[in-house]
Motif scaffolding. Structure first.
Motif, PDB file in Angstrom:
ATOM      1  N   VAL A  16      35.579  33.899 -24.515  1.00 45.62           N
ATOM      2  CA  VAL A  16      36.398  32.926 -23.840  1.00 45.62           C
ATOM      3  C   VAL A  16      35.709  32.169 -23.079  1.00 45.62           C
ATOM      4  CG1 VAL A  16      38.229  33.037 -22.040  1.00 45.62           C
ATOM      5  CG2 VAL A  16      38.504  34.611 -23.871  1.00 45.62           C
ATOM      6  N   ALA A  17      34.629  32.483 -22.377  1.00 44.42           N
ATOM      7  CA  ALA A  17      33.779  31.483 -21.648  1.00 44.42           C
ATOM      8  C   ALA A  17      33.480  30.338 -22.394  1.00 44.42           C
ATOM      9  CB  ALA A  17      32.656  32.468 -21.086  1.00 44.42           C
ATOM     10  N   TYR A  18      32.906  30.622 -23.592  1.00 47.94           N
ATOM     11  CA  TYR A  18      32.369  29.383 -24.466  1.00 47.94           C
ATOM     12  C   TYR A  18      33.349  28.708 -25.022  1.00 47.94           C
ATOM     13  CZ  TYR A  18      27.389  30.723 -23.697  1.00 47.94           C
ATOM     14  OH  TYR A  18      26.255  31.247 -23.149  1.00 47.94           O
ATOM     15  N   THR A  19      34.746  29.331 -25.211  1.00 47.09           N
ATOM     16  CA  THR A  19      35.825  28.390 -25.833  1.00 47.09           C
ATOM     17  C   THR A  19      36.313  27.555 -24.693  1.00 47.09           C
ATOM     18  OG1 THR A  19      36.667  30.087 -27.235  1.00 47.09           O
ATOM     19  CG2 THR A  19      38.228  28.664 -26.650  1.00 47.09           C
ATOM     20  N   LEU A  20      36.199  28.054 -23.337  1.00 39.49           N
ATOM     21  CA  LEU A  20      36.969  27.502 -22.467  1.00 39.49           C
ATOM     22  C   LEU A  20      35.919  26.317 -21.802  1.00 39.49           C
ATOM     23  CD1 LEU A  20      39.123  29.891 -20.424  1.00 39.49           C
ATOM     24  CD2 LEU A  20      39.750  28.364 -22.030  1.00 39.49           C
ATOM     25  N   GLY A  21      34.716  26.713 -21.989  1.00 42.30           N
ATOM     26  CA  GLY A  21      33.707  25.830 -21.199  1.00 42.30           C
ATOM     27  C   GLY A  21      33.279  24.777 -22.322  1.00 42.30           C
ATOM     28  N   GLY A  22      33.729  25.015 -23.564  1.00 49.27           N
ATOM     29  CA  GLY A  22      33.343  23.866 -24.132  1.00 49.27           C
ATOM     30  C   GLY A  22      31.680  23.890 -24.645  1.00 49.27           C
ATOM     31  N   GLY A  23      31.211  25.074 -24.661  1.00 49.51           N
ATOM     32  CA  GLY A  23      29.899  25.248 -25.111  1.00 49.51           C
ATOM     33  C   GLY A  23      28.992  25.031 -23.645  1.00 49.51           C
ATOM     34  N   LYS A  24      29.331  24.366 -22.613  1.00 43.20           N
ATOM     35  CA  LYS A  24      28.597  24.239 -21.433  1.00 43.20           C
ATOM     36  C   LYS A  24      28.885  25.365 -20.424  1.00 43.20           C
ATOM     37  CE  LYS A  24      29.852  19.655 -21.744  1.00 43.20           C
ATOM     38  NZ  LYS A  24      30.217  18.466 -21.217  1.00 43.20           N
ATOM     39  N   VAL A  25      28.014  26.044 -20.812  1.00 40.25           N
ATOM     40  CA  VAL A  25      27.956  27.543 -19.953  1.00 40.25           C
ATOM     41  C   VAL A  25      26.923  27.933 -19.415  1.00 40.25           C
ATOM     42  CG1 VAL A  25      28.858  29.898 -19.817  1.00 40.25           C
ATOM     43  CG2 VAL A  25      30.085  28.348 -21.354  1.00 40.25           C
ATOM     44  N   PHE A  40      31.382  27.799 -15.737  1.00 40.29           N
ATOM     45  CA  PHE A  40      31.653  26.665 -16.608  1.00 40.29           C
ATOM     46  C   PHE A  40      32.730  26.008 -15.700  1.00 40.29           C
ATOM     47  CE2 PHE A  40      33.844  30.468 -18.114  1.00 40.29           C
ATOM     48  CZ  PHE A  40      35.295  29.871 -18.246  1.00 40.29           C
ATOM     49  N   THR A  41      33.184  24.787 -16.319  1.00 42.63           N
ATOM     50  CA  THR A  41      34.388  24.285 -15.630  1.00 42.63           C
ATOM     51  C   THR A  41      35.624  24.120 -16.731  1.00 42.63           C
ATOM     52  OG1 THR A  41      33.868  21.720 -16.385  1.00 42.63           O
ATOM     53  CG2 THR A  41      33.038  22.788 -14.111  1.00 42.63           C
ATOM     54  N   PHE A  42      36.682  24.071 -16.191  1.00 40.30           N
ATOM     55  CA  PHE A  42      37.987  23.936 -17.133  1.00 40.30           C
ATOM     56  C   PHE A  42      39.067  23.441 -16.378  1.00 40.30           C
ATOM     57  CE2 PHE A  42      41.919  25.682 -18.999  1.00 40.30           C
ATOM     58  CZ  PHE A  42      41.661  25.264 -20.409  1.00 40.30           C
ATOM     59  N   GLU A  43      39.994  22.566 -16.982  1.00 47.04           N
ATOM     60  CA  GLU A  43      40.909  22.101 -16.397  1.00 47.04           C
ATOM     61  C   GLU A  43      42.218  22.812 -16.522  1.00 47.04           C
ATOM     62  OE1 GLU A  43      40.959  17.792 -16.676  1.00 47.04           O
ATOM     63  OE2 GLU A  43      42.986  17.658 -16.297  1.00 47.04           O
ATOM     64  N   PHE A  44      42.497  23.531 -15.409  1.00 44.02           N
ATOM     65  CA  PHE A  44      43.866  24.149 -15.383  1.00 44.02           C
ATOM     66  C   PHE A  44      45.011  23.277 -14.834  1.00 44.02           C
ATOM     67  CE2 PHE A  44      40.802  27.687 -14.937  1.00 44.02           C
ATOM     68  CZ  PHE A  44      41.442  28.565 -15.744  1.00 44.02           C
ATOM     69  N   PRO A  45      46.302  23.515 -15.494  1.00 44.93           N
ATOM     70  CA  PRO A  45      47.390  22.378 -15.265  1.00 44.93           C
ATOM     71  C   PRO A  45      47.785  22.422 -13.843  1.00 44.93           C
ATOM     72  CG  PRO A  45      47.870  24.051 -16.999  1.00 44.93           C
ATOM     73  CD  PRO A  45      46.661  24.418 -16.552  1.00 44.93           C
ATOM     74  N   GLY A  46      47.677  21.081 -13.161  1.00 43.77           N
ATOM     75  CA  GLY A  46      48.069  21.020 -11.704  1.00 43.77           C
ATOM     76  C   GLY A  46      46.921  21.540 -10.975  1.00 43.77           C
ATOM     77  N   MET A  47      45.884  21.676 -11.427  1.00 40.43           N
ATOM     78  CA  MET A  47      44.603  22.293 -10.344  1.00 40.43           C
ATOM     79  C   MET A  47      43.469  21.195 -10.672  1.00 40.43           C
ATOM     80  SD  MET A  47      45.847  25.503  -9.474  1.00 40.43           S
ATOM     81  CE  MET A  47      44.326  26.252  -9.089  1.00 40.43           C
ATOM     82  N   GLY A  48      43.475  20.386 -11.529  1.00 33.78           N
ATOM     83  CA  GLY A  48      42.448  19.614 -11.778  1.00 33.78           C
ATOM     84  C   GLY A  48      41.252  20.419 -12.420  1.00 33.78           C
TER      85      GLY A  48
END
Length: 628
Positions: A16-25, A40-48
């Motif tokens: 899940v980390a590599y999927t959400l992080g788009g490889g940048k982990v 990693f970073t991920f954009e959650f809806p309404g949270m930036g």
DNA sequence: GCAAGGTC
């Protein structure tokens, strides 16, 4: 914003980390081997864009137990365990460290997202994670924690799960707590009672420090084994009679079988036989000829239980060996999650993509190409969906001959061939049946011609073959009988319990889960309530599970005690419990109601067993003497 | 020393 994500196991956290992080982990070690923290970073809806840490636990963090100072073995009467206080403590050494890891990461997090499996136990593990996190971050509560709902690891599915959080299901958590408490109280009390009882009455058990355990799953499992054993032992063959004829067509002899079931009344069979003989002598008439298309259905998508049954039958692997091998294949990313009850694919499943991964196989690549070139059919849809995991299927191709163990090779091949079979067409053939009348009695002969093997070309674990073609008759044709005999035979006993059958019985009766069925079987073997034996002629030797004297004595003893409607060695009590747990989840009953009712039920059973303990002792003595 | 349920 910082979000903490926690999965049920390290493999999910990583994926899940590599999927959400788009490889940048970036990866940090935790203090527990296997468990890592992924940033990693991920954009959650309404949270930036949020900074995210993803970690995992290793299954349950806690377990229920009793206070050993007050309720230890020998320090109280076993019956007191039905109303002792219950302690929740961390489940092993690692759990303490894992809770600490979660607490550390939660301290500076604004939100917690639970990524445990979407099943009942997963909800409870999520709750355990929440409790660990709220130690340092009290703002995290059941009402506001995020729960990701996902059933597989495919990219778009995971991203959608991350963006559409649900809530933890407090009722599912209640159901799990109920099961834990009941299993603990009943298990500990009966185990102590039985062990002490047998220790004081039987020297050898005292000497060998044998543990006579009771468990709500192990006893019904043993019950199935003993029940079958007794049916075999007490079997009395019965004589039966039937009419057997053989008709002549050209220079062929065709045996035909009587349409009636076997008769156990010799006189009745004799009357029917003589009646036909008087009426028709040695001539029969062809009264019906039919030829119709028939199919041999391809198998359903694969569940854990089916995998274990088949690997036992085809490769003689034990349920445990099968699950261990499947687990290893899963951890290497070769197959999907191996613990599932689901026997239907989500219609959105990209079958073509999964199939194309197998193109490079020298063993079945050609077959896959044919499927992709137009022979692909939708898999059958079974009736079960655990809403957590898809049927077991291969994720990517691996040269199975290079896998480490033989078991892994067998299981990978089996899972893949099963999947290819599911995506194929049924086998097709023509079935012919000819019916003849001799006097008033009818007889049939049938033949099968296989036209297309289809799925059986790849799923080659059993055969469906053409029989010799039937001779060509015409309707109304008179045929001569070469033989017409009144034949006698004897009914044969059932076979002992095979592991495949035992797994099936446990599954049908809800004894254990797909993850634990194998363990319960191992347990009754380890406790020496039963043993595995190879029986049969040298070439067709099969493994069976037979009860030991002790196993028989326990089950027979409990049967004789005659509980009202809660026999401890039968599956009904567990089934009732499972149904009540489902009602808790469905909010049709409360946790406390179910707890009260079942504690009372077990307590009554315990009191009765105590009053009638002599029966249990006698039961074992009796069997020992009989076999001496 | 005991259960069943997760997972390594």
């Amino acid at each position: 914003m910082k979000i903490l994500c926690v999965a049920e196991k390290p493999s999910i956290a990583k994926s899940v980390a590599y999927t959400l992080g788009g490889g940048k982990v970036t990866v940090r070690n935790s203090s527990v081997k296997y468990v890592k923290n992924y940033d990693f970073t991920f954009e959650f809806p309404g949270m930036g864009r949020c900074s995210v840490t993803m970690t995992s636990v290793l299954g349950h963090l806690t377990e229920m137990t009793i206070d050993n100072n007050r309720y230890g073995w020998g320090k109280c009467l076993p019956i007191n365990l039905f109303d002792s206080t219950i302690i929740v403590k961390e489940n092993g050494n690692d759990s303490k460290k894992l809770m600490q890891n979660i607490a550390n990461e939660a301290r500076l997090s604004n939100q917690l997202m639970i990524w445990t499996d979407c099943d009942r136990e997963g909800e409870h593990i999520g709750w355990e994670i929440l409790n660990a996190a709220s130690k340092t971050n009290p703002s995290l509560k059941l009402e506001n924690v995020w729960r990701a709902q996902f059933s597989h690891l495919e990219r778009s599915h995971i991203i959608s799960a991350a963006k559409n959080p649900k809530q933890l299901d407090r009722y599912a958590i209640d159901a799990v707590c109920t099961r834990m408490e009941l299993d603990l109280r009943a298990g500990f009390s009966f185990t102590r009672f039985l062990t002490d009882l047998f220790k004081t009455n039987f020297h050898e058990i005292k000497e060998e420090r044998r543990l006579i355990s009771y468990g709500g799953c192990q006893f019904p499992t043993l019950g199935f084994v003993v029940d079958r054993y007794m049916r075999v032992k007490e079997f009395v063959p019965e004589e039966f009679w039937y009419i057997s004829i053989e008709v002549k067509k050209g220079n062929r002899k065709l045996p035909m079988s009587w349409s009636r079931p076997h008769l156990f009344d010799r006189l009745a069979a004799m009357l029917l036989y003589e009646n036909s003989l008087d009426m028709a002598k040695d001539e029969a008439e062809i009264v019906h000829i039919i030829s119709k298309p028939t199919s041999n259905f391809k198998p359903l998508p694969l569940t854990t239980v089916q995998l274990q049954k088949d690997c036992s039958k085809f490769f003689k692997l034990s349920a445990k060996e099968t699950l261990d091998a499947a687990e290893k294949l899963y951890n290497q990313g070769f197959i999907s999650y191996p613990r599932t009850e689901t026997d239907r694919f989500d219609p959105k499943t990209d079958l073509k993509n999964l199939l194309s991964k197998q193109l490079e196989s020298p063993q079945w690549g050609g077959y896959v190409q044919e499927l992709l070139d137009g022979k692909l059919r939708s898999p059958r849809a079974g009736k079960h969906d655990d809403k957590a995991h898809p049927p077991i299927h291969p994720i990517c191709y691996t040269d199975f001959t290079k896998l480490k163990s033989r078991n892994e090779q067998l299981v990978y091949q089996y899972v893949t061939k099963r999947f290819l079979a599911c995506c194929s067409d049924d086998a097709k053939g023509v079935k012919s049946v000819v019916t003849a009348k001799w006097g008033l009695e009818t007889f049939t002969a049938s033949g099968l011609m296989v036209l297309e093997s289809n799925y059986l070309n790849i799923y080659d674990y059993f055969r469906w073959t053409s029989t010799k073609e039937l001779p060509e008759f015409t309707l109304g044709e008179k045929v001569k009988l070469l033989k017409a005999d009144l034949v006698t035979g004897k009914t044969s006993p059932p076979t002992y319990m095979s592991e495949a059958e035992l797994i099936a019985l446990m599954d049908i009766n809800g004894i254990g889960t797909d993850a634990t069925i194998a363990e319960h079987i191992e347990k009754i073997l380890a406790r020496e309530y039963a043993s595995k034996q190879n029986l049969g002629e040298s070439r067709s030797k099969k493994a069976y599970i037979l009860p030991t004297e002790l196993g028989c004595a326990l089950v027979e003893g409990f049967n004789q005690i005659g509980f009202d409607n809660l026999s401890l060695s039968k599956p009904f009590l567990r089934k009732q419990l499972e149904e009540s747990l489902a009602k808790i989840t469905a909010q049709q009953e409360t946790k406390n109601n179910v707890l009260d009712r079942f504690i009372e039920l077990y307590r009554q059973a315990f009191v009765l067993s105590n009053q009638k303990q002599a029966i249990l002792v006698q039961s074992y003595r009796h069997i020992q003497r009989r076999n001496a």
